[in-house]
Design an enzyme around this catalytic site. Structure first.
Site, PDB file in Angstrom:
ATOM      1  N   GLY A 153      -3.052  -3.020   4.507  1.00 61.05           N
ATOM      2  CA  GLY A 153      -3.167  -3.008   3.177  1.00 61.05           C
ATOM      3  C   GLY A 153      -3.663  -4.264   2.603  1.00 61.05           C
ATOM      4  O   GLY A 153      -3.005  -5.271   2.864  1.00 61.05           O
ATOM      5  N   THR A 192       0.072  -5.114  11.769  1.00 59.87           N
ATOM      6  CA  THR A 192      -1.033  -6.243  12.468  1.00 59.87           C
ATOM      7  C   THR A 192      -0.414  -7.056  13.436  1.00 59.87           C
ATOM      8  O   THR A 192      -1.085  -7.373  14.183  1.00 59.87           O
ATOM      9  CB  THR A 192      -1.798  -6.747  11.133  1.00 59.87           C
ATOM     10  N   THR A 211       1.761  -9.311   2.959  1.00 57.47           N
ATOM     11  CA  THR A 211       1.750  -8.015   2.300  1.00 57.47           C
ATOM     12  C   THR A 211       2.474  -8.236   0.978  1.00 57.47           C
ATOM     13  O   THR A 211       3.432  -9.085   1.072  1.00 57.47           O
ATOM     14  CB  THR A 211       2.683  -6.843   3.225  1.00 57.47           C
ATOM     15  N   ASP A 260       4.604  -6.099   0.141  1.00 58.36           N
ATOM     16  CA  ASP A 260       6.009  -5.470   0.629  1.00 58.36           C
ATOM     17  C   ASP A 260       7.120  -6.468   0.866  1.00 58.36           C
ATOM     18  O   ASP A 260       8.111  -6.282   0.703  1.00 58.36           O
ATOM     19  CB  ASP A 260       5.998  -4.527   1.689  1.00 58.36           C
ATOM     20  N   GLY A 276       6.264  -0.373  -1.839  1.00 59.43           N
ATOM     21  CA  GLY A 276       7.339  -0.674  -0.946  1.00 59.43           C
ATOM     22  C   GLY A 276       7.906   0.476  -0.352  1.00 59.43           C
ATOM     23  O   GLY A 276       8.720   1.239  -0.608  1.00 59.43           O
ATOM     24  N   HIS A 277       6.875   0.803   0.863  1.00 63.32           N
ATOM     25  CA  HIS A 277       7.282   1.913   1.578  1.00 63.32           C
ATOM     26  C   HIS A 277       8.541   1.909   2.330  1.00 63.32           C
ATOM     27  O   HIS A 277       9.083   2.977   2.473  1.00 63.32           O
ATOM     28  CB  HIS A 277       5.908   1.958   2.744  1.00 63.32           C
ATOM     29  N   GLU A 320       8.892   3.270  -4.220  1.00 65.20           N
ATOM     30  CA  GLU A 320       8.266   4.388  -3.625  1.00 65.20           C
ATOM     31  C   GLU A 320       8.733   4.934  -2.492  1.00 65.20           C
ATOM     32  O   GLU A 320       8.833   6.199  -2.078  1.00 65.20           O
ATOM     33  CB  GLU A 320       6.611   4.162  -3.182  1.00 65.20           C
ATOM     34  N   ILE A 374      -2.577  -1.188  -8.640  1.00 63.00           N
ATOM     35  CA  ILE A 374      -2.892  -2.219  -9.529  1.00 63.00           C
ATOM     36  C   ILE A 374      -1.946  -3.559  -8.979  1.00 63.00           C
ATOM     37  O   ILE A 374      -2.446  -4.614  -9.012  1.00 63.00           O
ATOM     38  CB  ILE A 374      -2.085  -1.876 -10.879  1.00 63.00           C
TER      39      ILE A 374
HETATM   40  O1  F6P Z   1       1.798  -1.993   2.822  1.00 63.79           O
HETATM   41  C1  F6P Z   1       1.520  -2.438   1.620  1.00 63.79           C
HETATM   42  C2  F6P Z   1       1.128  -1.097   0.765  1.00 63.79           C
HETATM   43  O2  F6P Z   1       0.704  -1.362  -0.511  1.00 63.79           O
HETATM   44  C3  F6P Z   1       2.446  -0.200   0.722  1.00 63.79           C
HETATM   45  O3  F6P Z   1       3.287  -1.043  -0.387  1.00 63.79           O
HETATM   46  C4  F6P Z   1       1.916   0.895   0.371  1.00 63.79           C
HETATM   47  O4  F6P Z   1       2.897   1.977   0.527  1.00 63.79           O
HETATM   48  C5  F6P Z   1       0.768   1.473   1.286  1.00 63.79           C
HETATM   49  O5  F6P Z   1       0.361  -0.172   1.569  1.00 63.79           O
HETATM   50  C6  F6P Z   1      -0.167   2.012   0.681  1.00 63.79           C
HETATM   51  O6  F6P Z   1      -1.107   2.091   1.848  1.00 63.79           O
HETATM   52  P1  F6P Z   1      -2.651   2.439   1.604  1.00 63.79           P
HETATM   53  O7  F6P Z   1      -3.369   1.208   1.194  1.00 63.79           O
HETATM   54  O8  F6P Z   1      -3.451   2.762   3.014  1.00 63.79           O
HETATM   55  O9  F6P Z   1      -2.929   3.640   0.704  1.00 63.79           O
END
Ligand code: F6P
Length: 349
Positions: A17, A119, A139, A141, A184-185, A236, A270
């Site tokens: 991401g 990564t 990241t 996160d 924040g997965h 999330e 955003i």
């Molecule tokens: O890893 C960062 C992140 O933004 C997470 O917080 C989020 O759940 C995920 O990437 C979203 O992934 P993608 O950009 O593939 O939709």
């Protein structure tokens, strides 16, 4: 893979991401390599895909000028996982082989991989195959194992906090409960920090199991204490039915149980956009410059990291595929609880 003499040619890639600060990191690696060490620098497009397909651009000083403050990544990114076996495919992926061919054909002395958990996992596997690899943790996160902080996090905290600040005024005008879902997965760092910076009353993170009735009781207690509105910050990744967003699930439950008007905001991408904060620019620059120093010192198979405010290099073996989660007894959580902030786990008895 040992280098005869000084390293002369390095590659950089950005994967996973995107986030603010990636270009600052690319600039930190590249300018240090070119200006201080006279190296040749190339940038692979779209993360590991560029390494697989030998798809790259030359990075001269001119390409590195003017990108410090620019969001996103000039190299593009992807979530390509070269070692992921194709589902139902019986052929072993030959992508690692293609990467090794690119590496040797271009005569690279090292590849700097800028990314998050996934990564670093791939970076470690490439390092085990004998490629000279250095990782840089990024990241929003902030959940990369082995470092106290990733760049991208400070920028996302600022964006989410500004959003929460704005929700206070509209929640107060309507005497509503406002739910905001931040990214924040797996880890709740972004929800915890933006929730505390934004004066959240209830903060729900994946690491602390919550009870919806407890959340509703907290809101009802606030109303009884003449606090006419509440701000609920949710990550999330909290436990919720997957057919809804976390924010929708929590908002619906609160409105049903408490009959208090509730509205939700899913902040989404955003948080990943725009120019990096000054702190992220500095952190990304320091990581980039230090990564190049590690190359010169031959300290491969490592990821640059910040530990107790000191730059260091940790082994990719230690990092690869691990997560850095919020400890339930994190000092910020303990202080928050003493101030009356709820994490959705009171009244559980
Ligand atoms: O890893 C960062 C992140 O933004 C997470 O917080 C989020 O759940 C995920 O990437 C979203 O992934 P993608 O950009 O593939 O939709």
């Amino acid at each position: 893979m040992s280098i005869t003499g000084k390293p002369k040619k390095i590659g950089i890639l950005t994967a996973g991401g995107d986030c603010p600060g990636l270009n600052a990191a690319i600039r930190g690696v590249g300018k240090t390599a070119i200006v201080e060490y006279g190296m040749e620098v190339i940038g692979f497009n779209a993360g590991y895909l560029g390494l697989i397909n030998n798809d790259y651009i030359e990075l001269k000083e001119s390409q590195l000028s003017g990108i410090l403050t620019v969001g996103g990544t000039i190299l593009g990114t992807s979530r390509e996982k070269p070692y992921k076996i194709v589902k139902n495919g019986n052929e072993e992926s030959d992508k690692p082989e293609m990467i090794k061919q690119t590496y040797s054909k271009l005569g690279l002395d090292c590849v700097v991989c800028i990314g998050g958990n996934g990564t670093m996992k791939t970076a470690h596997m490439l390092s085990q195959e004998g490629l000279n690899i250095i990782g840089i943790p990024k990241t929003i996160d902030n959940d990369v194992y082995g470092t106290d902080v990733t760049f991208g996090f400070d920028s996302a905290v600022q964006i989410a906090t500004e959003a929460i600040d704005r929700l206070h005024t509209t929640a107060n005008s309507h005497q509503r409960v406002m739910i905001i879902e931040v990214m924040g997965h797996h880890a709740g760092w972004l929800a915890l920090y933006s929730g505390m910076a934004g004066g959240g009353d209830i903060i729900l993170i994946p690491e602390i199991p919550y009870n919806i009735r407890s959340v509703c009781k907290k809101i009802e207690h606030r109303y009884e204490d003449n606090k006419p509105y509440s701000i609920v910050v949710v990550a999330e990744g909290i436990e919720h039915p997957k057919e809804h967003s976390a924010a929708s699930y929590i908002a619906e439950a609160i409105e049903t149980y408490t009959e208090i008007e509730t509205r939700k905001t899913v902040l989404g991408y955003i948080q990943r956009g725009g120019s990096p904060t000054p702190m992220d620019r500095i952190l990304a620059t320091r990581y980039g410059a230090f990564a190049t120093q590690c190359i010169v010192e031959g300290n491969f198979g490592t990821m640059v990291a910040m530990r107790k405010s000191e730059l260091t290099a940790v082994s990719l073996e230690e990092v690869g595929g691990n997560l850095r989660l919020v400890e339930p007894d994190n000092s910020l959580i303990l202080k928050a609880r003493k101030m009356g902030v709820s994490f959705g786990d009171e009244f559980m008895s």
